[in-house]
Structures are given as structure tokens and as C-alpha cells.
Design a protein around this motif. Structure first.
Motif, PDB file in Angstrom:
ATOM      1  N   ALA A 123      -4.591  -3.673   5.593  1.00  5.22           N
ATOM      2  CA  ALA A 123      -3.368  -2.922   5.512  1.00  5.22           C
ATOM      3  C   ALA A 123      -2.271  -3.657   5.383  1.00  5.22           C
ATOM      4  N   ALA A 124      -2.310  -4.832   5.862  1.00  4.54           N
ATOM      5  CA  ALA A 124      -1.368  -5.953   5.590  1.00  4.54           C
ATOM      6  C   ALA A 124      -1.078  -6.239   4.292  1.00  4.54           C
ATOM      7  N   ALA A 125      -2.080  -6.419   3.604  1.00  2.00           N
ATOM      8  CA  ALA A 125      -2.382  -6.941   2.214  1.00  2.00           C
ATOM      9  C   ALA A 125      -1.523  -5.878   1.448  1.00  2.00           C
ATOM     10  N   LEU A 126      -1.917  -4.512   1.677  1.00  2.00           N
ATOM     11  CA  LEU A 126      -1.533  -3.546   0.773  1.00  2.00           C
ATOM     12  C   LEU A 126       0.257  -3.326   1.189  1.00  2.00           C
ATOM     13  N   LEU A 127       0.687  -3.674   2.365  1.00  2.00           N
ATOM     14  CA  LEU A 127       2.069  -3.237   2.687  1.00  2.00           C
ATOM     15  C   LEU A 127       2.571  -4.545   2.092  1.00  2.00           C
ATOM     16  N   ASP A 128       2.184  -5.539   1.929  1.00  3.71           N
ATOM     17  CA  ASP A 128       2.891  -6.902   1.264  1.00  3.71           C
ATOM     18  C   ASP A 128       3.037  -6.816  -0.186  1.00  3.71           C
ATOM     19  N   TYR A 129       1.724  -6.017  -0.682  1.00  2.00           N
ATOM     20  CA  TYR A 129       1.788  -5.880  -2.216  1.00  2.00           C
ATOM     21  C   TYR A 129       2.895  -4.721  -2.630  1.00  2.00           C
ATOM     22  N   VAL A 130       2.909  -3.609  -1.709  1.00  2.00           N
ATOM     23  CA  VAL A 130       3.856  -2.643  -1.926  1.00  2.00           C
ATOM     24  C   VAL A 130       5.359  -3.316  -1.781  1.00  2.00           C
ATOM     25  N   SER A 131       5.723  -4.179  -0.823  1.00  2.00           N
ATOM     26  CA  SER A 131       6.883  -5.049  -0.603  1.00  2.00           C
ATOM     27  C   SER A 131       7.177  -5.682  -1.806  1.00  2.00           C
ATOM     28  N   SER A 132       6.245  -6.521  -2.547  1.00  2.00           N
ATOM     29  CA  SER A 132       6.416  -7.043  -3.549  1.00  2.00           C
ATOM     30  C   SER A 132       6.759  -6.373  -4.906  1.00  2.00           C
ATOM     31  N   ALA A 133       6.147  -5.408  -5.065  1.00  4.73           N
ATOM     32  CA  ALA A 133       6.380  -4.281  -6.061  1.00  4.73           C
ATOM     33  C   ALA A 133       8.020  -3.753  -6.025  1.00  4.73           C
ATOM     34  N   ALA A 134       8.125  -3.511  -4.979  1.00  2.00           N
ATOM     35  CA  ALA A 134       9.828  -2.899  -4.458  1.00  2.00           C
ATOM     36  C   ALA A 134      10.659  -4.101  -4.631  1.00  2.00           C
TER      37      ALA A 134
END
Length: 158
Positions: A123-134
Motif C-alpha cells: 500500500a505504501a509503495a502504491l501511494l508513493d508511486y502515485v505521488s511520484s506520478a502526480a
């Protein structure tokens, strides 16, 4: 000119998203420093909700990792703020910002691959990948839009 109704929508959206991202990093910085048990309990609860095994490592007891984590998150907040302050001047900050957050995402993912019993890592990985994409999507889009509206950089609240 009104911030909410300005002609440069990508810049307005960038400001909104980066305000959220800046706060998303600035507020946890304080909890990492002054209330580390809260951050730890949030992760344990998330992991439990996702069906993971109990995460019993006392991360909050480690001053070394706690201070390092606080410095990391404070740096993310600072970089987001600099981009908000002057996107044209600080646009190159987008590279280390995205690198730092996407590396964290990759490390979380690696932790999950090694320990699938803790889905909180995923879950933390997915959130951080989404943040990076944002970071990349909103900052790059706003930066390009500023080329077409060079004099349109309204301040929030006007």
C-alpha cells in the motif's frame, strides 16, 4: 484576477495538488519527530486492515531511523513548497523530488516482495508511486502551461 477562475487551469490545479502534497509531507514530519508511535500505529492498523500479519517491529523506538525519516519527509515538503513558490525557477527540483519518492516506493515494494505477510508495504509503495506520478504530471503540465500564459501566475486568495 481570481485564482479559482483563472485562464491557466493547469497552473491552478498544480497549486492545489502541490498544496495537498506539501501538507502531506510537512504534517507527518512533525509526527515522526514528536509522536512517532502515532505514525507506527497507523501503519500497523493499515497492515491489519489489509489482512496482514501483526507488524511487531518497534520502529518508533529507533531514534536513528526516526530522525532520518523525519529529515527525508521534511525535504520532500520543502521541495514541493519550492516548486509552488516559483515553478519556473525551481522546476529542476522536480527531478530529485521524484527520484526520492519513487526510490522510497521501490524500497516499499521490495519490502513487500520479501515479506508479503505485510501488505502495508505494498500500500505504501502504491501511494508513493502515485505521488511520484502526480509530481511529474501536475508540475510538468503547469510548467508548460506557463509558457503559453507567461504573465498569468495568480496568487491563492486573489
Amino acid at each position: 484576477m481570481n485564482f479559482w477562475n483563472q485562464p491557466n487551469k493547469p497552473y491552478r490545479n498544480f497549486q492545489i495538488v502541490f498544496t495537498i502534497l506539501t501538507l502531506n509531507f510537512a504534517i507527518p514530519t512533525l509526527s515522526y519527530i514528536f509522536a512517532p508511535l502515532i505514525a507506527h500505529e497507523q501503519f500497523v492498523e493499515l497492515n491489519t486492515i489489509l489482512g496482514g500479519e501483526l507488524y511487531v517491529f518497534p520502529e518508533f523506538d529507533s531514534l536513528f531511523w526516526r530522525y532520518l525519516g523525519a529529515a527525508n519527509v521534511a525535504t520532500l515538503a520543502l521541495m514541493c513548497f519550492l516548486l509552488q513558490w516559483d515553478l519556473r525557477k525551481y522546476f529542476p527540483v522536480l527531478v530529485p523530488l521524484t527520484f526520492m519518492k519513487s526510490l522510497a516506493a521501490t524500497l516499499w515494494l521490495s519490502g513487500y516482495v520479501q515479506h508479503p505477510e505485510w501488505p502495508g508495504f505494498l500500500a505504501a509503495a502504491l501511494l508513493d508511486y502515485v505521488s511520484s506520478a502526480a509530481f511529474v504530471f501536475f508540475a510538468t503540465r503547469a510548467y508548460r502551461a506557463l509558457e503559453h500564459h507567461p504573465d498569468v501566475v495568480p496568487k491563492v486568495g486573489r
